[in-house]
Design an enzyme around this catalytic site. Structure first.
Site, PDB file in Angstrom:
ATOM      1  CE  LYS A   1     -25.973 -19.663   6.732  1.00  0.00           C
ATOM      2  NZ  LYS A   1     -25.857 -18.580   7.739  1.00  0.00           N
ATOM      3  CB  THR A   2     -32.461 -21.049   6.641  1.00  0.00           C
ATOM      4  OG1 THR A   2     -31.236 -21.571   7.160  1.00  0.00           O
ATOM      5  CG2 THR A   2     -33.508 -22.155   6.622  1.00  0.00           C
TER       6      THR A   2
ATOM      7  CD  GLU B   1     -29.019 -22.493   5.098  1.00  0.00           C
ATOM      8  OE1 GLU B   1     -28.639 -22.216   6.248  1.00  0.00           O
ATOM      9  OE2 GLU B   1     -30.121 -23.001   4.845  1.00  0.00           O
TER      10      GLU B   1
END
Length: 448
Positions: free
Chosen positions: A123-124, A165
Site C-alpha cells: 500500500k505504501t 494509505e
C-alpha cells in the site's frame, strides 16, 4: 468537527511516518503544530525546520502553554503510544479532543474525492505511485513512506482530491470515507490486534463496503470489484512484459482501452502489480492513459522500498522495509530476477515479538532463500517480550550453513567479512538507521 476553528494541533508520536505527514499538512496550512516523540530523527528535524516545536521527554510540564486551552487545541496520537503515556493521559483526563491518527485523516479527507489504497502489502508504494500520477490534478497525498520524487511523505496539493494509505492496523482504515479504493492483498498480519485471520478478513470486507464508487482488487482476493493482474485475464491486465536495463516495459489492457510500452523503473513483479493498481485507480478517476504512462516512467520510488544505496559492478547495497514473510519473499525474488548469478547476503531485524511468533516458520522459509544471513535481535516497538520468542529461535529454523546472530555494534564488520556481491538490509524497526554507516564502510572497502 470544524478543523478551521482549531488553532493548535498537538501530536503524540509526531515522528511516525504517518503522523508526520499530517503534522506537516497542518503546519503548511497555518496551524500551530507541536508534538512529542521518543527520539530525534531526520523526520522530526524536517518538521522543526518548518517551525514545528517538538520535545523528546514524556512530561506534562513540557506541553506548551498555548496548547492548554482545550477550545483551541486538539490532540492526535498514534496507537503505537503506550497507554501509560503521561501526556496522552493528561489530555484525555482533562477533556481535550483526542483523536487517533486515522480519525483525523478521516476528518481531513471526508469532504474530498478520496482515493484510498489498502492491503497488507504494497500500500505504501502503490499510494506513492498513485500520488505521483495524481499530482498534475493537484491531489494532496498522505503517504506511509518518503516518496523519492518529493523527498516527503506528503504531496501537497489542493483540498478537492486526496490520496491516502488506508492502514488495516488497529482497524484504522474504517475511519476513512473512500470514493475509489484498491485492496492489494489480504494476507494474515497484525494478529496481535485481530486475534484470528478471519477477523482481519472481515475488517477488509467492512472497508470494501465503505467504498462509494469503485473498488479495485488484486485478482484472486475474495471480494467483488474490478480486478488487476499480470499475464492473467482481468479488468486491468499487464502483458507483453519485458525486462529492460533495471526496469520493466509492458502493455496494459483496461476495460475500455489499451496502452503500449509503459516503462516502470522499480524492480520486482510485486512493484509492477503496485503500478498496475495505481494505474487502475487513476484510470477510474479519469486521468488519461498517456498522462498515467508519463508519470509511471518518471516515478523514482519510495525510501526503504528496494532502495539502492550502492549500485556498482562490485557491490550492491539495498535497503528495504520488508517485515512480513510475503514481503521478504518479494524482495529476494526481485533480487534473483535482477542479479541471477550473484551471492546475496540478507541482514534482517525482526519486527515485533507477536509477528515473529505468529509467522516463525514462514520467516524461516523466506530467510533460507538468501545465500547467507545476519540476524539482529527482535525490534520490540510497542511490545513486551514473549518467553521463548527471540532471534535465536528463529535462526535455528533457518536452513542455511552461513548464518549467525549479530549485534548492531558488530554488524558492519560482519558484512565486510561476508564478501557477498549483494547486501540487502530488511526490517521495519531501526535497522534503517544503520544503513548510512554500512554504506560508508562498503564504499571504503570497494572504493566506490
Amino acid at each position: 468537527m470544524n478543523l478551521k476553528a482549531i488553532h493548535n494541533v498537538y501530536f503524540i508520536g509526531i515522528g511516525g511516518i504517518g503522523m508526520s505527514a499530517i503534522a506537516q499538512y497542518f503546519a503548511v496550512n497555518g496551524k500551530n503544530v507541536f508534538g512529542y516523540d521518543k527520539t530525534p530523527s531526520p523526520i522530526t528535524q524536517k518538521l522543526e525546520n518548518i517551525g514545528v516545536k517538538i520535545h523528546f521527554e514524556d512530561a506534562v510540564e513540557n506541553i506548551e502553554t498555548s496548547c492548554l486551552n482545550k477550545q483551541e487545541t486538539f490532540v492526535v496520537y498514534t496507537p503505537a503510544i503506550p497507554k501509560t503515556h503521561q501526556e496522552l493521559n493528561y489530555f484525555i483526563n482533562n477533556g481535550f479532543k483526542v483523536l487517533k491518527r486515522a480519525e483525523i485523516l478521516g476528518e481531513i479527507t471526508k469532504n474530498t474525492k478520496c482515493l484510498a489504497v489498502a492491503g497488507t502489502h504494497g500500500k505504501t508504494t502503490t499510494s506513492a505511485i498513485l500520488g505521483h500520477i495524481m499530482q498534475p490534478v493537484k491531489a494532496t497525498s498522505f503517504l506511509g513512506g518518503i516518496a523519492e520524487n518529493y523527498n516527503s511523505n506528503l504531496i501537497l496539493g489542493e483540498d478537492k482530491i486526496s490520496v491516502v494509505e488506508a492502514d488495516e492496523f488497529d482497524r484504522s482504515f474504517l475511519k476513512l470515507s473512500p470514493n475509489i479504493a484498491c485492496i492489494t492483498s489480504m494476507d494474515a498480519d497484525h494478529l496481535d490486534i485481530y486475534g484470528e485471520n478471519e477477523m482481519l478478513q472481515a475488517s477488509f470486507n467492512e472497508f470494501a463496503n465503505k467504498v462509494t464508487d469503485t473498488l479495485i482488487i488484486a485478482k484472486g482476493l475474495p471480494l467483488k470489484g474490478l480486478t488487476y493482474a499480470i499475464d492473467e485475464t482481468a479488468d486491468y491486465q499487464a502483458y507483453n512484459v519485458k525486462i529492460g536495463t533495471g526496469n520493466y516495459i509492458f502493455d496494459v489492457k483496461t476495460p475500455t482501452s489499451e496502452i503500449k510500452n509503459i516503462e516502470f523503473n522499480l524492480p520486482g513483479k510485486h512493484n509492477m502489480m503496485n503500478a498496475l493498481a495505481a494505474l487502475a485507480m487513476a484510470d477510474v478517476y479519469g486521468i488519461s492513459l498517456e498522462n498515467i504512462k508519463h508519470q509511471l516512467k518518471t516515478f523514482k520510488g519510495v525510501q526503504r522500498r528496494f532502495s539502492y544505496k550502492i549500485k556498482t559492478e562490485k557491490i550492491v547495497l539495498i535497503d528495504d522495509y520488508a517485515h512480513h514473510p510475503t514481503e521478504i519473499n518479494a524482495v529476494i525474488n526481485s533480487v534473483r530476477e535482477m542479479y541471477p548469478n550473484k551471492k546475496v547476503l540478507g541482514v534482517f531485524q525482526p519486527h515485533l515479538f507477536t509477528r515473529t511468533k505468529d509467522f516463525v516458520d514462514d520467516f524461516a522459509n523466506a530467510l533460507s532463500k538468501f545465500d547467507s544471513l545476519l540476524l539482529l535481535d527482535i525490534y520490540p516497538a510497542r511490545e513486551l517480550p514473549i518467553k521463548g520468542v527471540n532471534s535465536t529461535w528463529l535462526l535455528d529454523k533457518v536452513i542455511m550453513e552461513n548464518k549467525m546472530l549479530v549485534s548492531k555494534e558488530n554488524l558492519s564488520d560482519e558484512i565486510l567479512k561476508n564478501g557477498s556481491n549483494i547486501v540487502i538490509m530488511i526490517g521495519a524497526g531501526d535497522i534503517g538507521l544503520l544503513v548510512p554507516q554500512i554504506k560508508e564502510d562498503l564504499n571504503k572497502k570497494y572504493q566506490c
